[in-house]
Design a protein around this motif. Structure first.
Motif, PDB file in Angstrom:
ATOM      1  N   MET A   1       1.051  32.837-130.540  1.00 15.32           N
ATOM      2  CA  MET A   1       0.891  31.684-129.677  1.00 15.32           C
ATOM      3  C   MET A   1       2.237  30.960-129.594  1.00 15.32           C
ATOM      4  O   MET A   1       2.870  30.693-130.602  1.00 15.32           O
ATOM      5  N   SER A   2       2.631  30.622-128.382  1.00 15.75           N
ATOM      6  CA  SER A   2       3.934  29.995-128.170  1.00 15.75           C
ATOM      7  C   SER A   2       3.858  28.477-128.364  1.00 15.75           C
ATOM      8  O   SER A   2       2.774  27.882-128.350  1.00 15.75           O
ATOM      9  N   ILE A   3       5.009  27.860-128.493  1.00 15.68           N
ATOM     10  CA  ILE A   3       5.088  26.405-128.608  1.00 15.68           C
ATOM     11  C   ILE A   3       4.550  25.748-127.341  1.00 15.68           C
ATOM     12  O   ILE A   3       3.927  24.682-127.402  1.00 15.68           O
ATOM     13  N   ASN A   4       4.761  26.382-126.179  1.00 13.25           N
ATOM     14  CA  ASN A   4       4.240  25.852-124.917  1.00 13.25           C
ATOM     15  C   ASN A   4       2.710  25.786-124.941  1.00 13.25           C
ATOM     16  O   ASN A   4       2.114  24.807-124.519  1.00 13.25           O
ATOM     17  N   GLN A   5       2.095  26.856-125.436  1.00 16.06           N
ATOM     18  CA  GLN A   5       0.635  26.891-125.518  1.00 16.06           C
ATOM     19  C   GLN A   5       0.123  25.843-126.505  1.00 16.06           C
ATOM     20  O   GLN A   5      -0.893  25.197-126.250  1.00 16.06           O
ATOM     21  N   ILE A   6       0.801  25.692-127.622  1.00 12.66           N
ATOM     22  CA  ILE A   6       0.387  24.704-128.625  1.00 12.66           C
ATOM     23  C   ILE A   6       0.491  23.294-128.056  1.00 12.66           C
ATOM     24  O   ILE A   6      -0.415  22.468-128.229  1.00 12.66           O
ATOM     25  N   LEU A   7       1.584  23.011-127.351  1.00 14.41           N
ATOM     26  CA  LEU A   7       1.766  21.698-126.745  1.00 14.41           C
ATOM     27  C   LEU A   7       0.682  21.421-125.704  1.00 14.41           C
ATOM     28  O   LEU A   7       0.036  20.365-125.719  1.00 14.41           O
ATOM     29  N   LEU A   8       0.460  22.365-124.811  1.00 12.41           N
ATOM     30  CA  LEU A   8      -0.580  22.208-123.795  1.00 12.41           C
ATOM     31  C   LEU A   8      -1.966  22.050-124.426  1.00 12.41           C
ATOM     32  O   LEU A   8      -2.740  21.184-124.023  1.00 12.41           O
ATOM     33  N   VAL A  47     -17.415  24.442-117.456  1.00 12.74           N
ATOM     34  CA  VAL A  47     -16.681  25.633-117.000  1.00 12.74           C
ATOM     35  C   VAL A  47     -15.183  25.375-117.067  1.00 12.74           C
ATOM     36  O   VAL A  47     -14.417  26.215-117.554  1.00 12.74           O
ATOM     37  N   GLN A  48     -14.753  24.211-116.583  1.00  9.32           N
ATOM     38  CA  GLN A  48     -13.333  23.863-116.640  1.00  9.32           C
ATOM     39  C   GLN A  48     -12.826  23.896-118.082  1.00  9.32           C
ATOM     40  O   GLN A  48     -11.776  24.474-118.362  1.00  9.32           O
ATOM     41  N   LEU A  49     -13.565  23.281-118.979  1.00  8.44           N
ATOM     42  CA  LEU A  49     -13.123  23.204-120.378  1.00  8.44           C
ATOM     43  C   LEU A  49     -13.056  24.582-121.029  1.00  8.44           C
ATOM     44  O   LEU A  49     -12.043  24.947-121.634  1.00  8.44           O
ATOM     45  N   ILE A  50     -14.107  25.349-120.904  1.00  5.93           N
ATOM     46  CA  ILE A  50     -14.176  26.657-121.557  1.00  5.93           C
ATOM     47  C   ILE A  50     -13.106  27.606-121.006  1.00  5.93           C
ATOM     48  O   ILE A  50     -12.383  28.257-121.765  1.00  5.93           O
ATOM     49  N   PHE A  51     -12.999  27.687-119.683  1.00  9.94           N
ATOM     50  CA  PHE A  51     -12.035  28.611-119.100  1.00  9.94           C
ATOM     51  C   PHE A  51     -10.596  28.157-119.342  1.00  9.94           C
ATOM     52  O   PHE A  51      -9.717  28.986-119.574  1.00  9.94           O
ATOM     53  N   THR A  52     -10.355  26.860-119.288  1.00 12.85           N
ATOM     54  CA  THR A  52      -8.990  26.391-119.554  1.00 12.85           C
ATOM     55  C   THR A  52      -8.600  26.715-120.991  1.00 12.85           C
ATOM     56  O   THR A  52      -7.503  27.228-121.234  1.00 12.85           O
ATOM     57  N   TYR A  53      -9.472  26.417-121.946  1.00 19.87           N
ATOM     58  CA  TYR A  53      -9.152  26.767-123.339  1.00 19.87           C
ATOM     59  C   TYR A  53      -8.951  28.267-123.504  1.00 19.87           C
ATOM     60  O   TYR A  53      -8.001  28.713-124.141  1.00 19.87           O
ATOM     61  N   GLY A  54      -9.856  29.043-122.924  1.00 22.06           N
ATOM     62  CA  GLY A  54      -9.727  30.493-123.044  1.00 22.06           C
ATOM     63  C   GLY A  54      -8.426  31.009-122.457  1.00 22.06           C
ATOM     64  O   GLY A  54      -7.727  31.825-123.074  1.00 22.06           O
ATOM     65  N   LEU A  55      -8.092  30.509-121.297  1.00 18.15           N
ATOM     66  CA  LEU A  55      -6.856  30.953-120.649  1.00 18.15           C
ATOM     67  C   LEU A  55      -5.616  30.407-121.356  1.00 18.15           C
ATOM     68  O   LEU A  55      -4.579  31.080-121.393  1.00 18.15           O
ATOM     69  N   LEU A  56      -5.744  29.229-121.923  1.00 20.43           N
ATOM     70  CA  LEU A  56      -4.629  28.660-122.694  1.00 20.43           C
ATOM     71  C   LEU A  56      -4.285  29.551-123.882  1.00 20.43           C
ATOM     72  O   LEU A  56      -3.116  29.815-124.163  1.00 20.43           O
ATOM     73  N   TRP A  57      -5.310  30.004-124.593  1.00 17.53           N
ATOM     74  CA  TRP A  57      -5.080  30.805-125.794  1.00 17.53           C
ATOM     75  C   TRP A  57      -4.662  32.232-125.478  1.00 17.53           C
ATOM     76  O   TRP A  57      -4.017  32.876-126.299  1.00 17.53           O
ATOM     77  N   PHE A 130      -3.561  28.129-114.191  1.00 17.12           N
ATOM     78  CA  PHE A 130      -4.132  29.411-114.608  1.00 17.12           C
ATOM     79  C   PHE A 130      -4.709  30.244-113.462  1.00 17.12           C
ATOM     80  O   PHE A 130      -5.039  31.408-113.657  1.00 17.12           O
ATOM     81  N   ASP A 131      -4.880  29.656-112.292  1.00 21.07           N
ATOM     82  CA  ASP A 131      -5.289  30.366-111.082  1.00 21.07           C
ATOM     83  C   ASP A 131      -6.447  31.337-111.310  1.00 21.07           C
ATOM     84  O   ASP A 131      -6.367  32.519-110.988  1.00 21.07           O
ATOM     85  N   SER A 132      -7.534  30.792-111.842  1.00 21.94           N
ATOM     86  CA  SER A 132      -8.740  31.582-112.092  1.00 21.94           C
ATOM     87  C   SER A 132      -9.799  31.228-111.049  1.00 21.94           C
ATOM     88  O   SER A 132      -9.976  30.063-110.698  1.00 21.94           O
ATOM     89  N   ILE A 133     -10.528  32.216-110.576  1.00 18.76           N
ATOM     90  CA  ILE A 133     -11.575  31.984-109.585  1.00 18.76           C
ATOM     91  C   ILE A 133     -12.629  31.019-110.132  1.00 18.76           C
ATOM     92  O   ILE A 133     -13.146  30.167-109.407  1.00 18.76           O
ATOM     93  N   PHE A 134     -12.941  31.122-111.424  1.00 16.62           N
ATOM     94  CA  PHE A 134     -13.936  30.229-112.032  1.00 16.62           C
ATOM     95  C   PHE A 134     -13.429  28.786-112.066  1.00 16.62           C
ATOM     96  O   PHE A 134     -14.191  27.851-111.845  1.00 16.62           O
TER      97      PHE A 134
END
Length: 180
Positions: A1-8, A47-57, A130-134
Motif C-alpha cells: 500500500m502506497s503513502i498516497n493510498q494511506i493518506l486518502l 455502495v459509495q463507501l464500500i466501493f471507494t474503500y475497496g478501490l482505495l485498497w 476510481f471511475d467505477s460503474i457502481f
C-alpha cells in the motif's frame, strides 16, 4: 500500500466517521417522507463507501496529483460539512414536515444547502478518481436525491410562514454554488 493510498484512506475514514455520526446523531428522521428519502439515500451511500474503500485498497497506483486533488476536495468537503453542523446546531432530516428556523449565516451564508454540496463533492471525487460503474450509478442516484430533496425542502419553506424571509435569502445565496 502506497503513502498516497494511506493518506486518502485516512481522510476518507474521517469523512465516513463524520457522516455516520451525523446520520444517527445529528439529523432527525421524524416522518414517513424522511424515511422514504433515507431508503434511497442510505443504500447508495453504502455502495459509495464500500466501493471507494475497496478501490482505495486495491488501486494499482494513484499519482501524486490525483492524491493531492482528491485529498484537497475531501478536506474541503469535510470542513464544509462540519461548518454546516456548527452553523445549524440541529436539523431535521431532508423532506421533514417541520420548518424550524432558517439558517442564513455560517456555511448557510455561502450556499443554501451546504450539506448537499459537501456530499456531492465527496461522492463525485471518489467516482471520478476510481471511475467505477457502481460508483457512477450510486453517485448519480445520490445527486438526484439531493437535488430533489433540496427542491422539495425549498418548496415546503416557500409555502410556510417564513416564505418572504426565505425568498430574500434565495435571492442572495445560491443553492449549491455561491452567488457572485
Amino acid at each position: 500500500m502506497s503513502i498516497n493510498q494511506i493518506l486518502l484512506a485516512s481522510v476518507y475514514t474521517a469523512i465516513v466517521c463524520s457522516l455516520i455520526w451525523a446520520r444517527f446523531r445529528f439529523f432527525k428522521i421524524n416522518n414517513a417522507k424522511s424515511k422514504i428519502v433515507s431508503y434511497f439515500n442510505d443504500p447508495a451511500v453504502f455502495v459509495q463507501l464500500i466501493f471507494t474503500y475497496g478501490l482505495l485498497w486495491t488501486a494499482d497506483s494513484l499519482t501524486l496529483i490525483e492524491t493531492i486533488i482528491a485529498v484537497t476536495i475531501y478536506i474541503f468537503s469535510l470542513s464544509l460539512f462540519w461548518w454546516a453542523i456548527r452553523s445549524a446546531g440541529e436539523l431535521d432530516f431532508a423532506s421533514s414536515s417541520s420548518k424550524g428556523e432558517i439558517f442564513t449565516t455560517g456555511a448557510f451564508g455561502l450556499v443554501r444547502h451546504p450539506f448537499y454540496l459537501s456530499y456531492i463533492a465527496i461522492w463525485l471525487t471518489s467516482t471520478i478518481l476510481f471511475d467505477s460503474i457502481f460508483l457512477w450509478i450510486s453517485c448519480l442516484a445520490l445527486i438526484g436525491v439531493y437535488l430533489l430533496s433540496a427542491k422539495e425542502e425549498e418548496k415546503s419553506i416557500m409555502s410556510s410562514e417564513v416564505s418572504s424571509q426565505y425568498s430574500a435569502y434565495r435571492k442572495s445565496v445560491g443553492m449549491l454554488f455561491p452567488k457572485m
